[in-house]
Design a protein around this motif. Sequence first.
Motif, PDB file in Angstrom:
ATOM      1  N   SER A  74     -94.936  50.843  31.716  1.00  9.57           N
ATOM      2  CA  SER A  74     -93.978  51.748  31.086  1.00  9.57           C
ATOM      3  C   SER A  74     -92.551  51.555  31.568  1.00  9.57           C
ATOM      4  N   VAL A  75     -91.628  52.081  30.761  1.00  8.73           N
ATOM      5  CA  VAL A  75     -90.207  52.154  31.108  1.00  8.73           C
ATOM      6  C   VAL A  75     -89.757  53.608  30.963  1.00  8.73           C
ATOM      7  N   HIS A  76     -88.800  54.007  31.813  1.00  7.82           N
ATOM      8  CA  HIS A  76     -88.314  55.387  31.829  1.00  7.82           C
ATOM      9  C   HIS A  76     -86.786  55.433  31.797  1.00  7.82           C
ATOM     10  N   LEU A  77     -86.244  56.519  31.266  1.00  2.80           N
ATOM     11  CA  LEU A  77     -84.872  56.949  31.513  1.00  2.80           C
ATOM     12  C   LEU A  77     -84.926  58.398  31.995  1.00  2.80           C
ATOM     13  N   TRP A  78     -84.144  58.690  33.053  1.00  2.00           N
ATOM     14  CA  TRP A  78     -84.135  60.024  33.650  1.00  2.00           C
ATOM     15  C   TRP A  78     -82.725  60.614  33.605  1.00  2.00           C
ATOM     16  N   SER A  79     -82.647  61.896  33.295  1.00  2.00           N
ATOM     17  CA  SER A  79     -81.415  62.675  33.460  1.00  2.00           C
ATOM     18  C   SER A  79     -81.783  63.940  34.223  1.00  2.00           C
ATOM     19  N   ALA A  80     -80.801  64.806  34.459  1.00  2.00           N
ATOM     20  CA  ALA A  80     -81.063  66.036  35.211  1.00  2.00           C
ATOM     21  C   ALA A  80     -82.015  66.967  34.474  1.00  2.00           C
ATOM     22  N   HIS A  81     -82.030  66.881  33.140  1.00  2.00           N
ATOM     23  CA  HIS A  81     -82.794  67.852  32.354  1.00  2.00           C
ATOM     24  C   HIS A  81     -83.860  67.226  31.467  1.00  2.00           C
ATOM     25  N   SER A  82     -83.975  65.905  31.460  1.00  2.00           N
ATOM     26  CA  SER A  82     -84.953  65.264  30.590  1.00  2.00           C
ATOM     27  C   SER A  82     -85.388  63.924  31.167  1.00  2.00           C
ATOM     28  N   VAL A  83     -86.649  63.601  30.946  1.00  2.00           N
ATOM     29  CA  VAL A  83     -87.192  62.291  31.277  1.00  2.00           C
ATOM     30  C   VAL A  83     -87.902  61.770  30.035  1.00  2.00           C
ATOM     31  N   VAL A  84     -87.578  60.535  29.625  1.00  2.00           N
ATOM     32  CA  VAL A  84     -88.257  59.930  28.481  1.00  2.00           C
ATOM     33  C   VAL A  84     -88.988  58.687  28.961  1.00  2.00           C
ATOM     34  N   VAL A  85     -90.206  58.506  28.452  1.00  2.00           N
ATOM     35  CA  VAL A  85     -91.078  57.437  28.909  1.00  2.00           C
ATOM     36  C   VAL A  85     -91.693  56.742  27.698  1.00  2.00           C
ATOM     37  N   LEU A  86     -91.746  55.430  27.751  1.00  2.00           N
ATOM     38  CA  LEU A  86     -92.420  54.635  26.741  1.00  2.00           C
ATOM     39  C   LEU A  86     -93.415  53.730  27.441  1.00  2.00           C
ATOM     40  N   GLY A  87     -94.667  53.735  26.978  1.00  2.00           N
ATOM     41  CA  GLY A  87     -95.656  52.895  27.635  1.00  2.00           C
ATOM     42  C   GLY A  87     -96.758  52.431  26.711  1.00  2.00           C
ATOM     43  N   VAL A  88     -97.434  51.382  27.129  1.00  2.00           N
ATOM     44  CA  VAL A  88     -98.688  50.969  26.507  1.00  2.00           C
ATOM     45  C   VAL A  88     -99.764  51.136  27.570  1.00  2.00           C
ATOM     46  N   SER A  89    -100.939  51.618  27.155  1.00  2.00           N
ATOM     47  CA  SER A  89    -101.936  51.967  28.152  1.00  2.00           C
ATOM     48  C   SER A  89    -103.339  51.699  27.646  1.00  2.00           C
ATOM     49  N   ASN A  90    -104.280  51.738  28.604  1.00  2.00           N
ATOM     50  CA  ASN A  90    -105.670  51.466  28.292  1.00  2.00           C
ATOM     51  C   ASN A  90    -106.533  52.044  29.398  1.00  2.00           C
ATOM     52  N   SER A  91    -107.782  52.373  29.054  1.00  2.00           N
ATOM     53  CA  SER A  91    -108.780  52.605  30.080  1.00  2.00           C
ATOM     54  C   SER A  91    -109.232  51.238  30.581  1.00  2.00           C
ATOM     55  N   THR A  92    -110.090  51.208  31.572  1.00  2.00           N
ATOM     56  CA  THR A  92    -110.542  49.915  32.075  1.00  2.00           C
ATOM     57  C   THR A  92    -111.875  49.518  31.431  1.00  2.00           C
TER      58      THR A  92
END
Length: 273
Positions: A74-92
């Motif tokens: 994943s990649v993130h951007l953080w501010s004082a009042h918000s965090v946005v996250v984009l990711g690709v994911s899977n179980s194993t």
Amino acid sequence: MIKSIYRIAAVGAISAGVAFTAAMPAGAAIGPTKASVEQAGYAVTGAQFRNVRQSFTLPDASTFAPEIQGFGLSVHLWSAHSVVVLGVSNSTIAGNYSAAAAVFNPVTKSTVCSTAGSGTGLCASVPANWTDGSVSFAPGDFVTESIFYSRSAGTTQFTVTDATSGQSLTYVRHAGTGISWNQARVGAEFGCTPWTSCGTGPVPYTSPADPVTLARISGAGLTTYSGHKSGLSSWWTHRKIEWTRNGKTTGAVNATATNLSSGGTVFRVNLQP
């Protein structure tokens, strides 16, 4: 179930001995390592970031079943009042990866909405291909993730591009103008939010006998509000994030990032003994 959880979580290499590249810009600062209850990679502070991105070849997630139950890149951007996250994911369990974007409140450490949510937890105006299962990403595919904030339009654009299959996902959310995204993160995640596991206790983990490479990150990069583009090594401060047993620097390390190379664009995330 785990795969579904990690769709929300994820939003919700170079060997460990390689030295920092000699091309690191003068004035680049390396901060102390930061511990996390669920993340391993890098955090960057000391500037305002309008874009964060990383690329990787998706591994066969079932390879890591002896150590973990699921993970996201994943990649993130953080501010004082918000965090946005984009990711690709899977179980194993062997299979394709799913993508999700999520918005969190860092003050309350709660989920605002996600493209993988339901009811009031689903972000507004999410395209159908984010939710109907028509787009997924296969092990062996080369994938790029990017979050881009438009200061003029006040929108945050989440994009996942699969160069191997030609598939892509894009979601644009109105975030509002005047946001100061003063931290960016890249790497891997193992929990359901940037602050929590997916249950009441620590994220389950079984140590391997030797370090195991989870993912090789390439193309890690940032763009500032002024338009400066580079890898993670520049005039700002970058630091490693280690996933530890207790979320503190005193805890045993479950996963960590290797040192940066290629101008701060390449590193590996390794599961640790």
